[in-house]
Enzyme design. Structure first.
Site, mmCIF file in Angstrom:
data_model
loop_
_atom_site.group_PDB
_atom_site.id
_atom_site.type_symbol
_atom_site.label_atom_id
_atom_site.label_comp_id
_atom_site.label_asym_id
_atom_site.label_seq_id
_atom_site.Cartn_x
_atom_site.Cartn_y
_atom_site.Cartn_z
ATOM 1 N N CYS A 200 10.636 8.625 -8.417
ATOM 2 C CA CYS A 200 11.283 7.619 -7.571
ATOM 3 C C CYS A 200 10.631 6.241 -7.709
ATOM 4 C CB CYS A 200 11.214 8.082 -6.119
ATOM 5 S SG CYS A 200 12.473 7.286 -5.094
ATOM 6 N N ASP B 218 8.296 15.042 3.547
ATOM 7 C CA ASP B 218 7.429 13.964 3.079
ATOM 8 C C ASP B 218 6.286 13.712 4.074
ATOM 9 O OD1 ASP B 218 6.562 11.749 1.635
ATOM 10 O OD2 ASP B 218 8.444 10.636 1.803
HETATM 11 O O1 LIG Z 1 8.839 4.304 -2.211
HETATM 12 C C1 LIG Z 1 9.125 3.577 -1.255
HETATM 13 O O2 LIG Z 1 8.711 2.423 -1.200
HETATM 14 C C2 LIG Z 1 9.982 4.097 -0.145
HETATM 15 C C3 LIG Z 1 10.402 3.208 0.827
HETATM 16 C C4 LIG Z 1 11.208 3.650 1.871
HETATM 17 C C5 LIG Z 1 11.582 4.972 1.941
HETATM 18 C C6 LIG Z 1 11.156 5.875 0.981
HETATM 19 C C7 LIG Z 1 10.368 5.460 -0.069
HETATM 20 N N1 LIG Z 1 9.935 6.338 -1.058
HETATM 21 C C8 LIG Z 1 10.000 7.760 -0.978
HETATM 22 O O3 LIG Z 1 8.688 8.261 -0.702
HETATM 23 C C9 LIG Z 1 8.479 9.458 -1.444
HETATM 24 C C10 LIG Z 1 7.374 9.259 -2.456
HETATM 25 O O4 LIG Z 1 6.166 9.146 -1.782
HETATM 26 P P1 LIG Z 1 4.788 8.884 -2.564
HETATM 27 O O5 LIG Z 1 4.740 7.434 -2.878
HETATM 28 O O6 LIG Z 1 4.820 9.720 -3.834
HETATM 29 O O7 LIG Z 1 3.744 9.320 -1.618
HETATM 30 C C11 LIG Z 1 9.769 9.737 -2.186
HETATM 31 O O8 LIG Z 1 10.594 10.593 -1.416
HETATM 32 C C12 LIG Z 1 10.394 8.377 -2.303
HETATM 33 O O9 LIG Z 1 11.790 8.469 -2.440
#
Ligand SMILES: O=C(O)c1ccccc1N[C@@H]1O[C@H](COP(=O)(O)O)[C@@H](O)[C@H]1O
Length: 212
Positions: free
Chosen positions: A6, A122
């Site tokens: 992502c 998450d």
């Molecule tokens: O990645 C972002 O900035 C974000 C912003 C708002 C909502 C979701 C976001 N990302 C999501 O977070 C997880 C990845 O987390 P990590 O950085 O690996 O700890 C994934 O579901 C992204 O879609």
């Protein structure tokens, strides 16, 4: 093991994820260092080809989510924040899958409870790179992805601990916040594939019959 990478912002990022074997690529429309505008995302959707393309939203109005999904041709919409069940009902559309993304402490971790096709569990702050107690969700049923603080080094043990059918990463494959490292993407996908998990297939059933 289903693998989503992502927070991609460039065609080189998408190429790296697709050529590494990712099953899904994500584009963030929420306020974030990873944010892309709809025009950029539309171009990246084309680069992704048959790989599932996911738009990530946090609290944006349903009408805005729908308009962006339509304009870009996304294959899935990922909703973070306090979207009620009605929002999922309003966004249901055969053109895209609905992904409900929740912190592990959320009251309802049942896959499909909001009409979602797929659940992402998450950390409390999405996209923060913070890990959490993955063992706390080890009893979850159905099609869901583990997210939050995963890295190439941790993904195999985290997925095994949580008994996850799939994984999702952003921070763990970056050289600095918002900047993807293509070698880390390849390492992450390879490590996830090597994970000993319950699933025998790469594609969660909830995604198999829908357009990608
Ligand atoms: O990645 C972002 O900035 C974000 C912003 C708002 C909502 C979701 C976001 N990302 C999501 O977070 C997880 C990845 O987390 P990590 O950085 O690996 O700890 C994934 O579901 C992204 O879609």
């Amino acid at each position: 093991m289903f693998v989503k990478v992502c927070g991609l912002r460039t065609s080189a990022d998408v190429d790296a994820a697709v050529s590494s074997g990712a099953d899904a690529v994500g584009f963030v429309f929420a306020a974030s260092p990873r944010q892309v505008d709809p025009a950029t995302a539309g171009a990246l959707v084309a680069v992704a080809g048959a790989t599932l393309t996911v738009g990530v939203f946090l609290g944006q109005p349903v009408d805005e989510v729908r308009a962006i999904a339509e304009a870009t041709g996304l294959g899935a919409v990922q909703l973070h924040g306090a979207y009620p069940k009605d929002a999922f009902t309003a966004l249901a559309d055969p053109r895209w899958q609905l992904i409900r993304a929740v912190p592990y402490s959320a009251p309802d971790l049942r896959v499909g409870a909001y009409g979602d096709d797929l659940l992402i569990v998450d950390a409390p702050k999405a996209g923060s790179g913070e890990s959490w107690d993955y063992a706390s969700v080890a009893g979850l049923d159905g099609q869901w992805l583990l997210a939050g603080g995963l890295t190439p080094a941790s993904v195999a043990s985290a997925a095994a601990t949580a008994r996850a059918r799939g994984v999702d990463v952003s921070s763990g494959v970056e050289s600095s916040r918002g900047v993807k490292d293509h070698a880390l993407i390849a390492d992450f996908v390879a490590a996830a594939r090597a994970a000993a998990v319950l699933s025998s297939g790469r594609q969660p059933p909830g995604t198999a019959s829908k357009p990608t």
